[in-house]
Scaffold this motif. Structure first.
Motif, short mmCIF file in Angstrom:
data_model
loop_
_atom_site.label_atom_id
_atom_site.label_comp_id
_atom_site.label_asym_id
_atom_site.label_seq_id
_atom_site.Cartn_x
_atom_site.Cartn_y
_atom_site.Cartn_z
N UNK A 171 0.83 -1.21 0.00
CA UNK A 171 0.00 0.00 0.00
C UNK A 171 0.86 1.26 0.00
N UNK A 172 1.93 1.24 0.82
CA UNK A 172 2.85 2.39 0.81
C UNK A 172 3.47 2.53 -0.58
N UNK A 175 -0.31 0.99 -9.40
CA UNK A 175 -0.81 1.37 -8.07
C UNK A 175 -2.11 0.63 -7.78
N UNK A 176 -3.01 0.56 -8.79
CA UNK A 176 -4.28 -0.15 -8.57
C UNK A 176 -4.03 -1.63 -8.31
N UNK A 225 -0.54 4.38 -12.71
CA UNK A 225 -1.88 4.21 -12.16
C UNK A 225 -2.25 2.73 -12.11
N UNK A 239 3.58 10.40 -11.40
CA UNK A 239 2.87 11.56 -11.94
C UNK A 239 3.79 12.73 -12.20
N UNK A 293 2.41 6.01 -7.54
CA UNK A 293 1.57 6.99 -8.25
C UNK A 293 2.16 8.40 -8.10
N UNK A 294 2.72 8.69 -6.91
CA UNK A 294 3.27 10.03 -6.69
C UNK A 294 4.42 10.32 -7.63
N UNK A 295 5.44 9.45 -7.64
CA UNK A 295 6.60 9.71 -8.48
C UNK A 295 6.23 9.54 -9.94
N UNK A 329 -2.89 -2.06 -4.83
CA UNK A 329 -3.94 -1.91 -3.81
C UNK A 329 -4.86 -3.12 -3.80
N UNK A 338 2.14 1.61 -3.41
CA UNK A 338 1.15 2.15 -4.36
C UNK A 338 1.17 3.67 -4.33
N UNK A 339 1.21 4.22 -3.11
CA UNK A 339 1.23 5.68 -2.99
C UNK A 339 2.47 6.28 -3.62
N UNK A 340 3.65 5.71 -3.31
CA UNK A 340 4.89 6.27 -3.84
C UNK A 340 4.94 6.12 -5.35
#
Lengths: 78, 253
Positions: free
Chosen positions: A10-11, A71-72, A68, A21, A17-19, A75, A13-15
């Protein structure tokens, strides 16, 4: 141990999508900025410039869509 | 490890410091950049100093918005009364994530808006006659670029106010706490880092549009249309990051 892996996913997934983008955002903005320059110099080619801008942005977007998707997947399928 | 309310306080103080600390890096640089370009413009065109000063001031105000959002989140983290022991590890993670989201989230939009403001001042110095058109275009472009920092503010506020207390979730295991806390941290990082790119990109579009508006004022409808279209496409990655953040906050059980 399973739960530790899920927390890391989960962490991640966040990183991801963040990087992920970062690049498309800067790149598409660069394309659109140059298109603004071009369209003001040669307004008679407006439709051509707009079309090229949109195609270029769509290609540049692809890496954003990859992150994306990853990341999905992180998750929902871990 | 025994959980005490101090752990939540540590997270809140770290979040507050990171939020306003990271945001002020680009806020300071950006506001100074606009002032520098405006000063150079006044040197070249002393007779249009009033319009240059006005545009500089408006541009700086919009650029400062990102810093103000971070300050608000910081003050909420310090004095919002989130340090209740029932919050547990979940609350600690959410507070740290909220600070990170807003701090990182205001980096990019502030760089973008300051570039747009600087280009607008430069453009007014070339074409003082069209200062109203250029300032209007600059404001619209800056508003588009700040949208992504508003996404970060939204996620920060959601992390602060709509994450559950640990004590209110029945039968939560240590693993469940770990998963949810990491999901909150991931949500903060996703929207925080994810808005840097779109913010810089849209600011670049807005700056180029303001510059061209000064050189070719007759093409302003074309320029503005291209700016809107390009900014909207560039915003899409920030929206992906927003979706991932929402999923990490609300869909992880």
């Amino acid at each position: 141990m399973d739960q530790l892996a899920r927390a890391a996913a989960l962490l991640g997934a966040g990183i991801c999508m963040g990087i992920g983008a970062l690049g498309p955002g800067v790149g598409e903005g660069f394309v659109a900025g140059k298109a603004c320059e071009g369209i003001s110099r040669a307004p008679e080619h407006a439709s051509l410039i707009t079309r090229t801008m949109l195609v270029g942005q769509a290609v540049s977007e692809s890496t954003g869509i990859y992150s994306l998707v990853i990341a999905l997947l992180l998750i929902f399928s871990t | 490890m025994e959980f005490t309310v101090e752990i939540i306080r540590v997270a809140a103080y770290m979040g507050a410091a990171l939020s306003v600390g990271i945001a002020s890096i680009t806020c300071g640089t950006g506001v100074g950049y606009i002032a520098g370009i405006a000063s150079r413009g006044m040197m070249h065109q002393p007779e249009s100093r009033d319009s240059l000063f006005r545009t500089m001031f408006i541009g700086q105000a919009v650029t400062e918005t990102g810093g103000i959002f971070s300050l608000v989140i910081s003050l909420l983290l310090l004095f919002g009364g989130f340090d209740v022991v029932e919050g547990g590890w979940l609350r600690a993670a959410a507070l740290l994530a909220a600070g990170l989201a807003m701090g990182l989230g205001s980096l990019g939009p502030v760089i973008g808006t300051s570039y747009a403001g600087g280009e607008a001042c430069d453009s007014i110095c070339r074409m003082p006659k069209y200062n109203l058109t250029i300032t209007g275009n600059m404001l619209i472009g800056q508003a588009l670029a700040q949208t992504s920092s508003i996404f970060a503010l939204l996620v920060s506020l959601l992390l602060l106010y709509s994450t559950p207390l640990q004590a209110s979730i029945p039968n939560i295991t240590a693993g469940g706490i770990l998963i949810r806390s990491f999901a909150y941290l991931g949500a903060g990082l996703a929207i925080g880092i994810g808005t840097i790119g779109p913010g810089i990109g849209i600011g670049n579009v807005a700056g180029k549009a303001s510059r061209m508006m000064g050189r070719f004022p007759r093409q302003r409808t074309y320029i503005m249309r291209t700016m809107f279209l390009g900014a909207a496409v560039s915003q899409s990655t920030a929206i992906y990051a927003l979706i991932i953040s929402f999923l990490l906050i609300f869909a992880v059980k």
